[in-house]
Design a protein around this motif. Structure first.
Motif: not given
Length: 231
Positions: A150-151, A168-180, A1-7
């Motif tokens: 920084v989003d 803490i990771f799940a909350a961040t991904l939810d805010k970004l709207g990105v799947e893990p 899967m293409t990377i959509e977010a970097v944490l």
């Protein structure tokens, strides 16, 4: 899967607390001598280690340590104790060092931090900073005009959860709207930052070396996961 977010982790990843002239001006050992290079390096390591507990505490101190990144008061209690147990001889000196620790303007960015942030922005890849921390690090970014890249900031004392807790990771991904599976976590702790893999994120480890000894660590991490500066 293409990377959509970097944490990104903060300490030892994007920024590092480093020794400078304040060691000479404000810190001496109990016998009046200057701390040697090894002692100074060890104190810095104890102030910034992401997971390791490097001193022993009583019951109250252990509670403060275990919850240090969830409450600013417990954070101060824990690190003042760490500093005193690490040979800092007075409360005044420990307080000075602690204030350096929690001042985001005292932290030095890694040489490739800005390039990495602008590279990701140019590719439309979202960025989040996830940190186990009990003080606000946003000024380190806004003072450099990097906050525009920084989003989301996910700080443990605001979220109420510390890495490697998946929340803490799940909350961040939810805010970004990105799947893990579409996220890459970059950090200096396989235990704490690597906790993102429990949700299905990818993970890249960087080493928390002095900033001038790691000029391209972040760029290298992106390249290893198919994100090149030349895309």
């Amino acid at each position: 899967m293409t990377i959509e977010a970097v944490l990104f982790d903060y300490s030892g990843t994007l920024f590092r607390l480093e020794e400078d002239d304040w060691w000479v001006d404000h810190l001496v050992a109990a016998d009046g001598r200057a701390f040697d290079v090894h002692e100074k390096a060890e104190i810095l390591r104890r102030m910034t280690a992401p997971v390791e507990q490097l001193v022993q505490f009583g019951t109250e101190g252990q509670y403060a340590w275990d919850n240090r990144d969830l409450d600013p008061k417990l954070h101060r209690q824990a690190y003042m104790a760490v500093l005193r147990k690490s040979g800092v001889p007075t409360d005044d000196q420990a307080d000075f060092l602690y204030r350096r620790l929690i001042d985001p303007m005292s932290w030095t960015p890694y040489p490739d931090a800005e390039e990495v942030l602008t590279l990701l922005a140019a590719q439309g890849i979202q960025v989040a900073v996830i940190s186990n921390i009990a003080f606000d690090i946003r000024p380190a970014f806004s003072s450099r005009n990097w906050d525009r890249y920084v989003d989301a900031f996910a700080l443990s004392f605001e979220i109420g959860a510390m890495k490697p807790d998946p929340r803490i990771f799940a909350a961040t991904l939810d805010k970004l709207g990105v799947e893990p599976e579409a996220a890459l976590m970059i950090g200096d702790s396989a235990e704490a930052d690597g906790g993102a893999t429990a949700l299905g994120c990818r993970f890249a480890l960087v080493h928390p070396l002095p900033t001038q000894e790691r000029p391209t660590g972040l760029l290298d991490a992106l390249r290893e996961h198919g994100l090149s500066r030349y895309q």
